[in-house]
Motif scaffolding. Structure first.
Motif, PDB file in Angstrom:
ATOM      1  N   ALA A 117       7.456   8.831   8.799  1.00 19.78           N
ATOM      2  CA  ALA A 117       6.479   8.614   7.726  1.00 19.78           C
ATOM      3  C   ALA A 117       5.487   7.518   8.094  1.00 19.78           C
ATOM      4  N   GLU A 118       5.971   6.463   8.718  1.00 21.00           N
ATOM      5  CA  GLU A 118       5.079   5.360   9.089  1.00 21.00           C
ATOM      6  C   GLU A 118       4.050   5.813  10.118  1.00 21.00           C
ATOM      7  N   VAL A 119       4.486   6.602  11.107  1.00 21.63           N
ATOM      8  CA  VAL A 119       3.538   7.107  12.102  1.00 21.63           C
ATOM      9  C   VAL A 119       2.578   8.095  11.454  1.00 21.63           C
ATOM     10  N   ALA A 120       3.103   8.947  10.571  1.00 25.29           N
ATOM     11  CA  ALA A 120       2.256   9.928   9.887  1.00 25.29           C
ATOM     12  C   ALA A 120       1.155   9.243   9.090  1.00 25.29           C
ATOM     13  N   ALA A 121       1.487   8.128   8.459  1.00 25.21           N
ATOM     14  CA  ALA A 121       0.502   7.430   7.624  1.00 25.21           C
ATOM     15  C   ALA A 121      -0.687   6.944   8.444  1.00 25.21           C
ATOM     16  N   THR A 122      -0.463   6.642   9.712  1.00 22.32           N
ATOM     17  CA  THR A 122      -1.561   6.143  10.552  1.00 22.32           C
ATOM     18  C   THR A 122      -2.411   7.271  11.122  1.00 22.32           C
ATOM     19  N   ASN A 123      -1.874   8.507  11.146  1.00 22.20           N
ATOM     20  CA  ASN A 123      -2.581   9.633  11.760  1.00 22.20           C
ATOM     21  C   ASN A 123      -3.018  10.701  10.764  1.00 22.20           C
ATOM     22  N   LEU A 124      -2.758  10.478   9.487  1.00 20.23           N
ATOM     23  CA  LEU A 124      -2.947  11.493   8.465  1.00 20.23           C
ATOM     24  C   LEU A 124      -4.383  12.013   8.442  1.00 20.23           C
ATOM     25  N   ASN A 125      -4.537  13.352   8.406  1.00 21.12           N
ATOM     26  CA  ASN A 125      -5.868  13.936   8.261  1.00 21.12           C
ATOM     27  C   ASN A 125      -5.881  14.908   7.084  1.00 21.12           C
ATOM     28  N   GLU A 126      -7.040  15.502   6.803  1.00 17.23           N
ATOM     29  CA  GLU A 126      -7.178  16.367   5.638  1.00 17.23           C
ATOM     30  C   GLU A 126      -6.281  17.597   5.736  1.00 17.23           C
ATOM     31  N   GLY A 127      -6.094  18.113   6.957  1.00 19.22           N
ATOM     32  CA  GLY A 127      -5.218  19.267   7.120  1.00 19.22           C
ATOM     33  C   GLY A 127      -3.777  18.946   6.750  1.00 19.22           C
ATOM     34  N   ASP A 128      -3.308  17.773   7.162  1.00 17.16           N
ATOM     35  CA  ASP A 128      -1.944  17.346   6.826  1.00 17.16           C
ATOM     36  C   ASP A 128      -1.795  17.210   5.315  1.00 17.16           C
ATOM     37  N   ILE A 129      -2.779  16.580   4.691  1.00 15.00           N
ATOM     38  CA  ILE A 129      -2.735  16.387   3.244  1.00 15.00           C
ATOM     39  C   ILE A 129      -2.731  17.727   2.528  1.00 15.00           C
ATOM     40  N   LEU A 210       8.439  13.476  -4.180  1.00 14.38           N
ATOM     41  CA  LEU A 210       7.510  14.020  -3.190  1.00 14.38           C
ATOM     42  C   LEU A 210       6.080  13.584  -3.492  1.00 14.38           C
ATOM     43  N   GLU A 211       5.704  13.649  -4.748  1.00 15.07           N
ATOM     44  CA  GLU A 211       4.351  13.251  -5.143  1.00 15.07           C
ATOM     45  C   GLU A 211       4.104  11.775  -4.835  1.00 15.07           C
ATOM     46  N   ASP A 212       5.112  10.947  -5.099  1.00 18.04           N
ATOM     47  CA  ASP A 212       4.973   9.510  -4.812  1.00 18.04           C
ATOM     48  C   ASP A 212       4.863   9.268  -3.309  1.00 18.04           C
ATOM     49  N   THR A 213       5.615  10.040  -2.521  1.00 24.98           N
ATOM     50  CA  THR A 213       5.538   9.892  -1.064  1.00 24.98           C
ATOM     51  C   THR A 213       4.140  10.243  -0.565  1.00 24.98           C
ATOM     52  N   LEU A 214       3.585  11.332  -1.072  1.00 23.80           N
ATOM     53  CA  LEU A 214       2.241  11.726  -0.653  1.00 23.80           C
ATOM     54  C   LEU A 214       1.207  10.689  -1.077  1.00 23.80           C
ATOM     55  N   ALA A 215       1.340  10.171  -2.289  1.00 22.83           N
ATOM     56  CA  ALA A 215       0.393   9.151  -2.757  1.00 22.83           C
ATOM     57  C   ALA A 215       0.447   7.911  -1.865  1.00 22.83           C
ATOM     58  N   ALA A 216       1.648   7.510  -1.470  1.00 26.71           N
ATOM     59  CA  ALA A 216       1.792   6.334  -0.604  1.00 26.71           C
ATOM     60  C   ALA A 216       1.227   6.606   0.786  1.00 26.71           C
ATOM     61  N   LEU A 217       1.434   7.817   1.295  1.00 29.96           N
ATOM     62  CA  LEU A 217       0.875   8.172   2.599  1.00 29.96           C
ATOM     63  C   LEU A 217      -0.647   8.117   2.567  1.00 29.96           C
ATOM     64  N   LYS A 218      -1.237   8.696   1.538  1.00 24.86           N
ATOM     65  CA  LYS A 218      -2.689   8.730   1.433  1.00 24.86           C
ATOM     66  C   LYS A 218      -3.275   7.332   1.268  1.00 24.86           C
ATOM     67  N   ALA A 219      -2.546   6.469   0.574  1.00 28.17           N
ATOM     68  CA  ALA A 219      -3.026   5.107   0.350  1.00 28.17           C
ATOM     69  C   ALA A 219      -2.722   4.181   1.514  1.00 28.17           C
ATOM     70  N   GLY A 220      -1.866   4.634   2.443  1.00 28.79           N
ATOM     71  CA  GLY A 220      -1.445   3.758   3.533  1.00 28.79           C
ATOM     72  C   GLY A 220      -0.622   2.585   3.039  1.00 28.79           C
ATOM     73  N   ASP A 221       0.103   2.805   1.937  1.00 30.82           N
ATOM     74  CA  ASP A 221       0.883   1.729   1.299  1.00 30.82           C
ATOM     75  C   ASP A 221       2.304   1.758   1.869  1.00 30.82           C
ATOM     76  N   HIS A 222       2.569   0.866   2.831  1.00 32.17           N
ATOM     77  CA  HIS A 222       3.855   0.851   3.531  1.00 32.17           C
ATOM     78  C   HIS A 222       5.015   0.593   2.584  1.00 32.17           C
ATOM     79  N   SER A 223       4.866  -0.368   1.684  1.00 34.40           N
ATOM     80  CA  SER A 223       5.962  -0.706   0.770  1.00 34.40           C
ATOM     81  C   SER A 223       6.284   0.453  -0.156  1.00 34.40           C
ATOM     82  N   ALA A 224       5.247   1.048  -0.759  1.00 36.50           N
ATOM     83  CA  ALA A 224       5.475   2.174  -1.674  1.00 36.50           C
ATOM     84  C   ALA A 224       6.058   3.370  -0.930  1.00 36.50           C
ATOM     85  N   LEU A 225       5.667   3.553   0.324  1.00 39.83           N
ATOM     86  CA  LEU A 225       6.186   4.657   1.128  1.00 39.83           C
ATOM     87  C   LEU A 225       7.683   4.517   1.335  1.00 39.83           C
TER      88      LEU A 225
END
Length: 261
Positions: A117-129, A210-225
């Motif tokens: 998840a941490e690596v994904a948060a740094t590489n996330l693109n629109e297709g992943d989302i 799942l929704e909270d995980t996606l929100a944290a990924l999109k925000a790049g919020d490490h703690s919330a993730l």
């Protein structure tokens, strides 16, 4: 002469048609084809899998018998997806689980998921989302279509949605080995996930996490993730401990750093 300590068991090799059926079923389960979609022609599938058209035809009949495909003859016919809910016995034939195996699976998840998840948060693109949002939409549509609470179909829908979400997250790392590791982990996790979804509250909690995980990924919020991942993992771990009467060997803090680390 000392007696041999080598213990061998007979190999049971699957038929080519069974392997072809599993490959097609996996593509459906991953969302590459959805209900109503027409599969490629037999020749195209045979070329992709490097098998004969006879083998593909037999595989398609197996999937039709399992309720996954609707085979329509004649002009305008073909193989159409009838269901995205793949029976576990079709994907994992002969897969058995011992309690120690389950402990290993849950601990491996604790180690692997936060790092992915941490690596994904740094590489996330629109297709992943988009793929993760599609997994959530699939879950929500299943809930809307099942107004009277959890049943086997809804549990399988939620398991598929979670699997698609996690695969999309792994793909966001842009690391093919991590994607393969996630596929392997989810193969073992699937039966555990199904047993946790017993009530409407369990279902809603799983989707909200799942929704909270996606929100944290999109925000790049490490703690919330890390917090959302902990809630996801705890839901399955707690139910497994309750039903098995066993305890995991390690606590969460042993394999997952605190959210403010």
């Amino acid at each position: 002469m000392h007696p041999s300590k080598l213990v061998l068991t007979p190999l049971i090799l699957p038929k080519a048609s069974e392997e072809a059926a599993r490959s097609i079923a996996t593509a459906i389960r991953l969302g590459d084809f959805t209900v109503g979609d027409k599969l490629p022609a037999e020749r195209a599938i045979a070329d992709a899998l490097k098998v004969s058209r006879v083998t593909v035809r037999e595989a398609l009949r197996m999937l039709a018998d399992a309720g996954l495909l609707d085979l329509r003859p004649g002009a305008g016919g073909g193989s159409f997806v009838a269901s995205e809910i793949v029976p576990p016995e079709l994907l994992y034939p002969g897969l058995t689980f011992e309690p120690k195996d389950m402990i290993d699976v849950l601990e491996t998840r604790r180690i692997l998921m936060p790092r992915i998840a941490e690596v994904a948060a740094t590489n996330l693109n629109e297709g992943d989302i988009s793929r993760m949002e599609a997994a959530l939409a699939f879950a929500r549509s299943g809930i809307r279509d099942t107004p009277h609470g959890p049943n086997d179909t809804l549990r399988h829908i939620l398991s598929v949605a979670s699997m698609r979400f996690d695969i999309a997250m792994a793909e966001a790392t842009q690391n093919s080995l991590l994607v393969r590791m996630m596929h392997m982990l989810l193969t073992w996790l699937d039966p555990l996930r199904l047993m946790t979804l017993r009530s409407p509250e369990d279902i809603e909690t799983a989707v909200r996490n799942l929704e909270d995980t996606l929100a944290a990924l999109k925000a790049g919020d490490h703690s919330a993730l890390l917090v959302s991942l902990d809630r996801r993992m705890t839901q399955i771990e707690t139910e497994w401990e309750r039903t098995s009467g066993r305890k995991l060997r390690r606590t969460m803090s042993a394999v997952l750093p605190p959210a403010d680390a």
